[in-house]
Design an enzyme around this catalytic site. Structure first.
Site, PDB file in Angstrom:
ATOM      1  N   THR A 202      -1.126  56.154  41.481  1.00  0.00           N
ATOM      2  CA  THR A 202      -2.028  57.088  42.181  1.00  0.00           C
ATOM      3  C   THR A 202      -1.127  58.148  42.747  1.00  0.00           C
ATOM      4  O   THR A 202      -0.074  57.825  43.270  1.00  0.00           O
ATOM      5  CB  THR A 202      -2.755  56.416  43.384  1.00  0.00           C
ATOM      6  OG1 THR A 202      -3.803  55.589  42.907  1.00  0.00           O
ATOM      7  CG2 THR A 202      -3.336  57.424  44.373  1.00  0.00           C
ATOM      8  N   ARG A 230     -17.117  50.720  42.497  1.00  0.00           N
ATOM      9  CA  ARG A 230     -16.112  50.473  43.545  1.00  0.00           C
ATOM     10  C   ARG A 230     -15.382  51.778  43.900  1.00  0.00           C
ATOM     11  O   ARG A 230     -14.982  52.535  43.036  1.00  0.00           O
ATOM     12  CB  ARG A 230     -15.119  49.423  43.061  1.00  0.00           C
ATOM     13  CG  ARG A 230     -13.980  49.104  44.048  1.00  0.00           C
ATOM     14  CD  ARG A 230     -12.733  49.915  43.771  1.00  0.00           C
ATOM     15  NE  ARG A 230     -11.596  49.497  44.589  1.00  0.00           N
ATOM     16  CZ  ARG A 230     -10.447  50.158  44.669  1.00  0.00           C
ATOM     17  NH1 ARG A 230     -10.272  51.261  43.971  1.00  0.00           N
ATOM     18  NH2 ARG A 230      -9.469  49.720  45.420  1.00  0.00           N
ATOM     19  N   VAL A 231     -15.237  52.016  45.191  1.00  0.00           N
ATOM     20  CA  VAL A 231     -14.486  53.185  45.642  1.00  0.00           C
ATOM     21  C   VAL A 231     -13.291  52.698  46.453  1.00  0.00           C
ATOM     22  O   VAL A 231     -13.440  51.839  47.329  1.00  0.00           O
ATOM     23  CB  VAL A 231     -15.375  54.121  46.498  1.00  0.00           C
ATOM     24  CG1 VAL A 231     -14.551  55.246  47.105  1.00  0.00           C
ATOM     25  CG2 VAL A 231     -16.508  54.697  45.653  1.00  0.00           C
ATOM     26  N   GLY A 232     -12.134  53.232  46.170  1.00  0.00           N
ATOM     27  CA  GLY A 232     -10.932  52.831  46.910  1.00  0.00           C
ATOM     28  C   GLY A 232     -10.672  53.740  48.097  1.00  0.00           C
ATOM     29  O   GLY A 232     -11.555  54.458  48.564  1.00  0.00           O
ATOM     30  N   ASP A 233      -9.450  53.696  48.560  1.00  0.00           N
ATOM     31  CA  ASP A 233      -9.064  54.504  49.719  1.00  0.00           C
ATOM     32  C   ASP A 233      -8.830  55.976  49.365  1.00  0.00           C
ATOM     33  O   ASP A 233      -8.985  56.863  50.208  1.00  0.00           O
ATOM     34  CB  ASP A 233      -7.770  53.949  50.337  1.00  0.00           C
ATOM     35  CG  ASP A 233      -6.629  53.927  49.324  1.00  0.00           C
ATOM     36  OD1 ASP A 233      -6.888  53.630  48.145  1.00  0.00           O
ATOM     37  OD2 ASP A 233      -5.476  54.215  49.713  1.00  0.00           O
ATOM     38  N   GLY A 254      -1.721  51.958  46.537  1.00  0.00           N
ATOM     39  CA  GLY A 254      -1.778  50.501  46.584  1.00  0.00           C
ATOM     40  C   GLY A 254      -3.211  50.019  46.656  1.00  0.00           C
ATOM     41  O   GLY A 254      -4.135  50.746  46.271  1.00  0.00           O
ATOM     42  N   GLY A 256      -6.502  49.710  47.771  1.00  0.00           N
ATOM     43  CA  GLY A 256      -7.261  50.568  48.664  1.00  0.00           C
ATOM     44  C   GLY A 256      -8.058  49.842  49.723  1.00  0.00           C
ATOM     45  O   GLY A 256      -8.214  50.342  50.842  1.00  0.00           O
TER      46      GLY A 256
HETATM   47  C1  SD4 Z   1      -7.202  52.435  44.911  1.00  0.00           C
HETATM   48  N1  SD4 Z   1      -5.259  53.149  46.121  1.00  0.00           N
HETATM   49  O1  SD4 Z   1      -8.118  52.774  44.171  1.00  0.00           O
HETATM   50  C2  SD4 Z   1      -5.910  53.210  44.841  1.00  0.00           C
HETATM   51  C3  SD4 Z   1      -5.141  52.682  43.716  1.00  0.00           C
HETATM   52  C4  SD4 Z   1      -3.688  52.723  43.855  1.00  0.00           C
HETATM   53  O2  SD4 Z   1      -1.701  51.823  43.401  1.00  0.00           O
HETATM   54  O3  SD4 Z   1      -3.122  53.477  44.610  1.00  0.00           O
HETATM   55  N2  SD4 Z   1      -2.994  51.861  43.203  1.00  0.00           N
HETATM   56  O4  SD4 Z   1      -7.282  51.469  45.663  1.00  0.00           O
END
Ligand code: SD4
Length: 343
Positions: A202, A230-233, A254, A256
């Site tokens: 990311t 799904r939505v991440g950070d 990482g 999220g």
């Molecule tokens: C998420 N933070 O969708 C993102 C993915 C990511 O290393 O950064 N992966 O959670």
């Protein structure tokens, strides 16, 4: 100005003033801290671009080029993160990103400028440059975030082109994964992909321009093989990215879910506001994640990257292997962040 407020302001200008002010406030002095205005000077000519992971180096170069034209930090970060968004070999951002469990590439992105203006898209399909759609959400709408079909509809109405984002390579890997994986939600599924738990991606990018103003961008295809929807950070202001032009900016990469729980990037910025250096602020945020569930944290990757108003930067991660790229007038390098599990 009241005597107490006057005293606070003066004490902040002296060494140790910050501590004195916080202790006064802790005793309930009832004064809103005016810390950023007096504790951080706007420095000129401190242009800097930092971004997550080693592929950030190429992206930084694009951002740097824009900064050198005298552009705003927000212009630079948008141009910078468009580089991995367009790269089919990068399977974590934009075109070529790994799909969700249903084989759909859904993108998350957000952007923030020096005026607390921000825009975001989440779960958007078919548009390569999610960051530029996020920017248009910021500039053309009264909203902060558009999701799914609404984001796509907005993008199409604003001149973006619909295209297939799933490349043959990502499709083949997804099909392979379907053969061997249970079709149920799994956290941190990237741990099972090449590179294991150390191999998250990311791009989060932070910059300061020649006027000392800051901007940030974050864009991703999100966690591989996530549940559809799904939505991440990454597209959430305060979680995956935060920019406070008085203090500094932070971004994350990482898992999220862990970042959202602690509103990570906002936390890092607030810790810098209290006087912590960028790396120390990132470390505190990582420690907060680890404290909640130490065993789980050992198997999870989260990294934060921060830039303060002095142009100082730093990062910290749960696991070894979180790299970040830095571009200044004198440097263009990759750094390895320190980590909680692995030094
Ligand atoms: C998420 N933070 O969708 C993102 C993915 C990511 O290393 O950064 N992966 O959670």
């Amino acid at each position: 100005m009241s005597d107490r407020r006057q005293f606070l302001k003066q004490s902040l200008l002296t060494t140790g003033g910050l501590a004195a002010a916080s202790s006064l406030l802790a005793k309930g002095a009832g004064v809103q801290p005016a810390v950023p205005e007096v504790a951080y000077k706007q420095l000129r000519n401190q242009q800097v671009v930092v971004s997550t992971w080693d592929f950030g180096q190429e992206a930084n170069e694009a951002a740097w080029h824009v900064l050198q034209q005298g552009a705003r930090a927000v212009d630079a970060v948008e141009a910078g993160v468009r580089v991995p968004e367009a790269d089919p070999e990068n399977q974590t951002v934009g075109y070529g990103g790994r799909p969700d469990r249903d084989g759909r590439v859904t993108l998350d992105a957000c952007i923030m400028d020096e005026h607390y203006r921000c825009g975001a898209v989440a779960g958007m399909e078919h548009i390569m440059h999610a960051i530029s759609v996020a920017r248009q959400v910021m500039e053309k709408t009264p909203h902060v975030m558009l999701v799914g079909d609404g984001a796509l509809q907005f993008a199409l109405a604003n001149g973006f082109t619909k295209q297939r984002l799933l490349t043959a390579k990502s499709e083949a890997e997804w099909k392979e994964w379907l053969n061997t994986s249970e079709y149920k939600p799994q956290r941190n599924v990237e741990n099972m992909l090449p590179g294991g738990k150390y191999n998250h991606d990311t791009i989060g990018m932070l910059a300061m321009d020649a006027k000392g103003n800051m901007g940030g961008a974050c864009t991703t295809s999100g966690m591989a093989y996530k549940l559809h929807g799904r939505v991440g950070d990454s597209p959430i202001i305060g979680a995956g990215l935060y920019v406070d032009n008085e203090v500094g900016a932070a971004t994350s990469s990482g898992v999220g879910e862990e970042v959202i729980r602690i509103v990570g990037s906002h936390l890092v910025v607030e810790l810098m506001r209290m006087g912590l250096q960028p790396e120390e602020a990132c470390r505190k945020a990582v420690e907060r994640i680890a404290r909640r569930n130490p065993e789980f944290a050992k198997e999870t990757q989260v990294g934060f990257l921060a830039l303060n108003k002095h142009g100082e930067y730093g990062a910290f991660a749960l696991q070894q292997g979180f790299s970040f790229a830095v571009r200044t007038h004198t440097t263009n390098e990759i750094h390895q962040a320190k980590s909680l599990f692995g030094g």
